[in-house]
Design a protein around this motif. Structure first.
Motif, PDB file in Angstrom:
ATOM      1  N   VAL A   9       1.736 -11.726  -6.026  1.00  0.00           N
ATOM      2  CA  VAL A   9       3.191 -11.917  -5.957  1.00  0.00           C
ATOM      3  C   VAL A   9       3.892 -10.860  -6.796  1.00  0.00           C
ATOM      4  O   VAL A   9       4.907 -10.281  -6.392  1.00  0.00           O
ATOM      5  CB  VAL A   9       3.579 -13.342  -6.398  1.00  0.00           C
ATOM      6  CG1 VAL A   9       5.104 -13.483  -6.428  1.00  0.00           C
ATOM      7  CG2 VAL A   9       2.975 -14.382  -5.454  1.00  0.00           C
ATOM      8  N   TYR A  42       2.904  -7.837  -7.451  1.00  0.00           N
ATOM      9  CA  TYR A  42       2.844  -6.553  -6.752  1.00  0.00           C
ATOM     10  C   TYR A  42       3.597  -6.570  -5.421  1.00  0.00           C
ATOM     11  O   TYR A  42       3.702  -5.522  -4.779  1.00  0.00           O
ATOM     12  CB  TYR A  42       1.388  -6.190  -6.451  1.00  0.00           C
ATOM     13  CG  TYR A  42       0.579  -5.686  -7.628  1.00  0.00           C
ATOM     14  CD1 TYR A  42       1.175  -5.224  -8.799  1.00  0.00           C
ATOM     15  CD2 TYR A  42      -0.812  -5.657  -7.559  1.00  0.00           C
ATOM     16  CE1 TYR A  42       0.410  -4.763  -9.845  1.00  0.00           C
ATOM     17  CE2 TYR A  42      -1.588  -5.190  -8.602  1.00  0.00           C
ATOM     18  CZ  TYR A  42      -0.972  -4.749  -9.760  1.00  0.00           C
ATOM     19  OH  TYR A  42      -1.742  -4.281 -10.796  1.00  0.00           O
ATOM     20  N   ASN A  43       4.071  -7.731  -5.008  1.00  0.00           N
ATOM     21  CA  ASN A  43       4.640  -7.866  -3.655  1.00  0.00           C
ATOM     22  C   ASN A  43       3.644  -7.333  -2.636  1.00  0.00           C
ATOM     23  O   ASN A  43       3.971  -6.541  -1.748  1.00  0.00           O
ATOM     24  CB  ASN A  43       5.980  -7.131  -3.542  1.00  0.00           C
ATOM     25  CG  ASN A  43       6.738  -7.476  -2.263  1.00  0.00           C
ATOM     26  OD1 ASN A  43       6.574  -8.567  -1.704  1.00  0.00           O
ATOM     27  ND2 ASN A  43       7.548  -6.562  -1.791  1.00  0.00           N
ATOM     28  N   ASP A  44       2.405  -7.782  -2.772  1.00  0.00           N
ATOM     29  CA  ASP A  44       1.295  -7.247  -1.985  1.00  0.00           C
ATOM     30  C   ASP A  44       1.371  -7.775  -0.551  1.00  0.00           C
ATOM     31  O   ASP A  44       1.441  -8.986  -0.330  1.00  0.00           O
ATOM     32  CB  ASP A  44      -0.032  -7.672  -2.624  1.00  0.00           C
ATOM     33  CG  ASP A  44      -1.210  -6.877  -2.106  1.00  0.00           C
ATOM     34  OD1 ASP A  44      -1.489  -6.976  -0.896  1.00  0.00           O
ATOM     35  OD2 ASP A  44      -1.854  -6.171  -2.906  1.00  0.00           O
ATOM     36  N   PRO A  45       1.342  -6.895   0.457  1.00  0.00           N
ATOM     37  CA  PRO A  45       1.473  -7.348   1.848  1.00  0.00           C
ATOM     38  C   PRO A  45       0.287  -8.168   2.342  1.00  0.00           C
ATOM     39  O   PRO A  45       0.374  -8.816   3.384  1.00  0.00           O
ATOM     40  CB  PRO A  45       1.619  -6.048   2.639  1.00  0.00           C
ATOM     41  CG  PRO A  45       0.993  -5.004   1.788  1.00  0.00           C
ATOM     42  CD  PRO A  45       1.275  -5.422   0.371  1.00  0.00           C
ATOM     43  N   SER A  65       0.255 -12.863   2.427  1.00  0.00           N
ATOM     44  CA  SER A  65       0.441 -13.831   3.517  1.00  0.00           C
ATOM     45  C   SER A  65      -0.792 -13.928   4.413  1.00  0.00           C
ATOM     46  O   SER A  65      -0.913 -14.871   5.203  1.00  0.00           O
ATOM     47  CB  SER A  65       1.657 -13.456   4.357  1.00  0.00           C
ATOM     48  OG  SER A  65       1.486 -12.195   4.979  1.00  0.00           O
ATOM     49  N   SER A 103       2.497  -0.839   4.356  1.00  0.00           N
ATOM     50  CA  SER A 103       3.590  -0.710   3.386  1.00  0.00           C
ATOM     51  C   SER A 103       3.778   0.768   3.079  1.00  0.00           C
ATOM     52  O   SER A 103       2.796   1.485   2.830  1.00  0.00           O
ATOM     53  CB  SER A 103       3.288  -1.465   2.098  1.00  0.00           C
ATOM     54  OG  SER A 103       4.249  -1.164   1.108  1.00  0.00           O
ATOM     55  N   TYR A 105       3.785   0.701  -1.309  1.00  0.00           N
ATOM     56  CA  TYR A 105       2.816   0.010  -2.163  1.00  0.00           C
ATOM     57  C   TYR A 105       2.060   0.969  -3.077  1.00  0.00           C
ATOM     58  O   TYR A 105       1.904   0.711  -4.274  1.00  0.00           O
ATOM     59  CB  TYR A 105       1.833  -0.782  -1.305  1.00  0.00           C
ATOM     60  CG  TYR A 105       0.876  -1.658  -2.097  1.00  0.00           C
ATOM     61  CD1 TYR A 105       1.278  -2.905  -2.558  1.00  0.00           C
ATOM     62  CD2 TYR A 105      -0.415  -1.231  -2.393  1.00  0.00           C
ATOM     63  CE1 TYR A 105       0.411  -3.717  -3.282  1.00  0.00           C
ATOM     64  CE2 TYR A 105      -1.294  -2.030  -3.115  1.00  0.00           C
ATOM     65  CZ  TYR A 105      -0.870  -3.268  -3.552  1.00  0.00           C
ATOM     66  OH  TYR A 105      -1.730  -4.065  -4.267  1.00  0.00           O
ATOM     67  N   SER A 140       4.036   1.978  -6.054  1.00  0.00           N
ATOM     68  CA  SER A 140       4.770   0.897  -6.715  1.00  0.00           C
ATOM     69  C   SER A 140       4.476   0.855  -8.214  1.00  0.00           C
ATOM     70  O   SER A 140       3.340   0.998  -8.655  1.00  0.00           O
ATOM     71  CB  SER A 140       4.386  -0.445  -6.093  1.00  0.00           C
ATOM     72  OG  SER A 140       4.945  -1.519  -6.822  1.00  0.00           O
ATOM     73  N   ALA A 173       5.614  -1.913  -9.845  1.00  0.00           N
ATOM     74  CA  ALA A 173       5.742  -3.339 -10.140  1.00  0.00           C
ATOM     75  C   ALA A 173       4.528  -3.817 -10.936  1.00  0.00           C
ATOM     76  O   ALA A 173       3.438  -3.242 -10.841  1.00  0.00           O
ATOM     77  CB  ALA A 173       5.871  -4.136  -8.843  1.00  0.00           C
ATOM     78  N   LYS A 208       3.119 -10.843 -12.471  1.00  0.00           N
ATOM     79  CA  LYS A 208       4.144 -11.713 -13.060  1.00  0.00           C
ATOM     80  C   LYS A 208       3.514 -12.835 -13.884  1.00  0.00           C
ATOM     81  O   LYS A 208       2.326 -13.138 -13.758  1.00  0.00           O
ATOM     82  CB  LYS A 208       5.025 -12.309 -11.967  1.00  0.00           C
ATOM     83  CG  LYS A 208       4.388 -13.400 -11.128  1.00  0.00           C
ATOM     84  CD  LYS A 208       5.352 -13.895 -10.069  1.00  0.00           C
ATOM     85  CE  LYS A 208       4.855 -15.170  -9.388  1.00  0.00           C
ATOM     86  NZ  LYS A 208       4.919 -16.350 -10.265  1.00  0.00           N
TER      87      LYS A 208
END
Length: 530
Positions: free
Chosen positions: A295, A297-300, A303, A397, A400, A403, A405, A408
């Motif tokens: 989350v 890293y907003n890793d694709p 999902s 992405s 990515y 990134s 980021a 968290k």
């Protein structure tokens, strides 16, 4: 989880002697349905049956509870991939470092009754009779794939002396096991390379249950890539051997995995058991570590790996391993967290990836970082690993790889005492000026993400490198044996062996280098990286 299972019968002296009593080999291996050896021999059915079992038990495909205690409630949770909502044993279990012998012997028993025994049967039908050297070579590669996992769980194991007629089955040290595995891969690679040189018309097709479909050249690539994985284990403990073996993998004529189709994928009759343990048993969920890293890293791939939480719609919510979970008096022990994020649809397939092209790129990146000749530079190989993983899971992405980021903090919505600041504080973006330690952390963190859901390999690499950094457990019930910070380093020797090969176990303990418990480091587990 099914709590009882039937012990497999023991022939001759203990579990490991089952296949060494070769005087009655044909009787032991008679078909329970009444087929004769001659009937089974048609179309290699006698061999393909043995091969299929070997594939099925690299990790146990069915029943779900077998896989659960073979790998899910050890490597999968100790790796930081997954966590359980179930307070097994009133929170006295593997997750809280009170190791459960009734669970932890399953991997050993499966390996010897289903992998080593069937590898010996194939040897009897091929090498011993001077037949089908390619099928024998394939079985040796499968054996190494399965048994390197076993030595990386327990340490010393019975390997080179498995077929010995001695009443005591002596253990090899882990160094001896690795040396023999390199030799086994050497022999297999020579045989299959010679076959590939002559063309891809293959006699191993019917015994090959992978996506390779009997391709000799792809099996050689797998063997070279497996050698590279094993070599990396020794990078600090035996650096000269590691470099030699790693570079040998790259320079061999057929080389290592380069494309998506090169990944070693088993085509199973069963849906990946990780999915069933999560969605049928409801005994396994996303971990707090996965939530923090993916989350953040907003890793694709998020999902693909996991489903959003039913309890918290629109959110991905993990469970922290080794916390105090509620024990409900009515038996509804899982209710509080079972509807956190479950394993996702990408794992709901009848396929198991045992070694991926993405992993191979990350192995090469680490080798290049160590100054080995890996055919390219560190950054290019690192980024190629990310690309290969994205291709494997069908995501993309444009940002990515660059990134900045960070992972968290973890927040437990049900108990704030489990909250924790992020611990794996590295970004995805490559930093040419970073220290080797930071670069290694980036490589292993991305390899960890790419390797999901094989927690056994991830746990092994976490022990070897310390990466990615994971949240420590908060409820340690090991009575001071296992450190909450260092985690479980190995699994102690198993009850079936102590009962049937006690003197052999003594040889293993003598070669272990410490007490037979979960805190003793394995031979390659040095605690340093450079």
């Amino acid at each position: 989880m099914k709590r009882k299972y039937i012990q497999k019968s023991i022939l001759c002296l203990g579990l490991l002697a089952a296949m060494s009593c070769t005087d009655n080999f044909d009787e032991i291996n008679s078909d329970p349905q009444g087929s004769t050896a001659e009937q089974l021999a048609q179309d290699f059915n006698n061999i393909t049956g043995y091969s299929k079992v070997m594939f099925n038990f690299i990790f146990e495909q069915d029943p779900l509870w077998g896989y659960q205690i073979q790998q899910n409630l050890q490597g999968d949770v100790w790796s930081g991939y997954m966590a359980t909502p179930n307070p097994f044993g009133s929170n006295n279990n593997n997750m809280t470092y009170n190791l459960v012998n009734g669970w932890n012997g399953r991997a050993w028993d499966d390996a010897y009754t289903n992998v080593m025994a069937n590898a010996l049967k194939i040897e009897h039908e091929t090498k011993t009779k001077g037949l089908y050297p390619e099928i024998y070579a394939m079985s040796q590669i499968l054996k190494v794939e399965a048994m390197h996992r076993i030595t990386d769980i327990y340490g010393p194991i019975v390997y080179s002396k498995y077929s010995s007629e001695s009443s005591v089955k002596e253990y090899d040290s882990q160094e001896q096991v690795y040396t023999q595995m390199f030799a086994d891969l050497d022999e297999a690679i020579v045989t299959l390379s010679k076959a590939a040189d002559s063309g891809e018309s293959s006699i191993i097709t019917k015994a090959d249950f992978s996506k390779y479909g009997g391709s000799y050249s792809k099996w050689v690539k797998f063997a070279n890539s497996l050698r590279l994985r094993l070599a990396m284990r020794l990078a600090v403990k035996a650096p000269a051997v590691a470099k030699e073996q790693a570079e040998k993998s790259i320079s061999q004529k057929y080389g290592v995995m380069l494309t998506k189709d090169d990944s070693f994928v088993f085509l199973s009759d069963f849906t990946n058991p990780v999915y069933g343990n999560s969605n049928s048993y409801e005994d396994i969920n996303m971990s707090a570590d996965m939530e923090s890293i993916l989350v953040g890293y907003n890793d694709p791939r998020l999902s693909k790996y996991f489903a959003v939480s039913v309890k918290y719609p629109g959110e991905y919510k993990g469970i922290r391993t080794g916390i105090v979970l509620p024990v409900a008096p009515d038996g509804a022990t899982k209710a509080a967290r079972k509807d956190f994020s479950k394993v996702g649809e990408a794992i709901n397939v009848k396929e198991t990836v045992f070694l991926s092209t993405a992993e191979v790129f990350f192995l090469r990146a680490e080798g290049a970082l160590r100054g080995w000749n890996m055919g390219s530079d560190v950054q290019s190989l690192y980024e190629a690993g990310i690309t290969a993983s994205f291709e494997q899971f069908g995501v993309s992405s444009s940002t990515y790889k660059t990134s900045t980021a960070l992972p968290k903090a973890y927040v437990d919505p049900l108990d704030a005492t489990n909250n924790a600041a992020a611990v794996n504080n590295v970004t995805v973006a490559w930093e040419a000026g970073a220290s080797n330690e930071v670069k290694l952390q980036k490589i292993i963190t991305q390899k960890w993400i790419a390797g999901f859901p094989d927690g056994q390999e991830a746990w092994t690499e976490w022990r070897r490198t310390g990466y990615p950094k994971l949240f420590p457990i908060t409820n340690n019930t090991s009575n001071g044996v296992i450190s909450s910070q260092l985690g479980v380093r190995r699994v102690n020797f198993v009850a079936s062996e102590i009962a049937g090969n006690k003197d052999g176990v003594a040889t293993g303990i003598a070669k272990l280098g410490g007490p037979d418990n979960g805190a003793t480091r394995l031979w390659w587990d040095t605690g340093v990286n450079f």
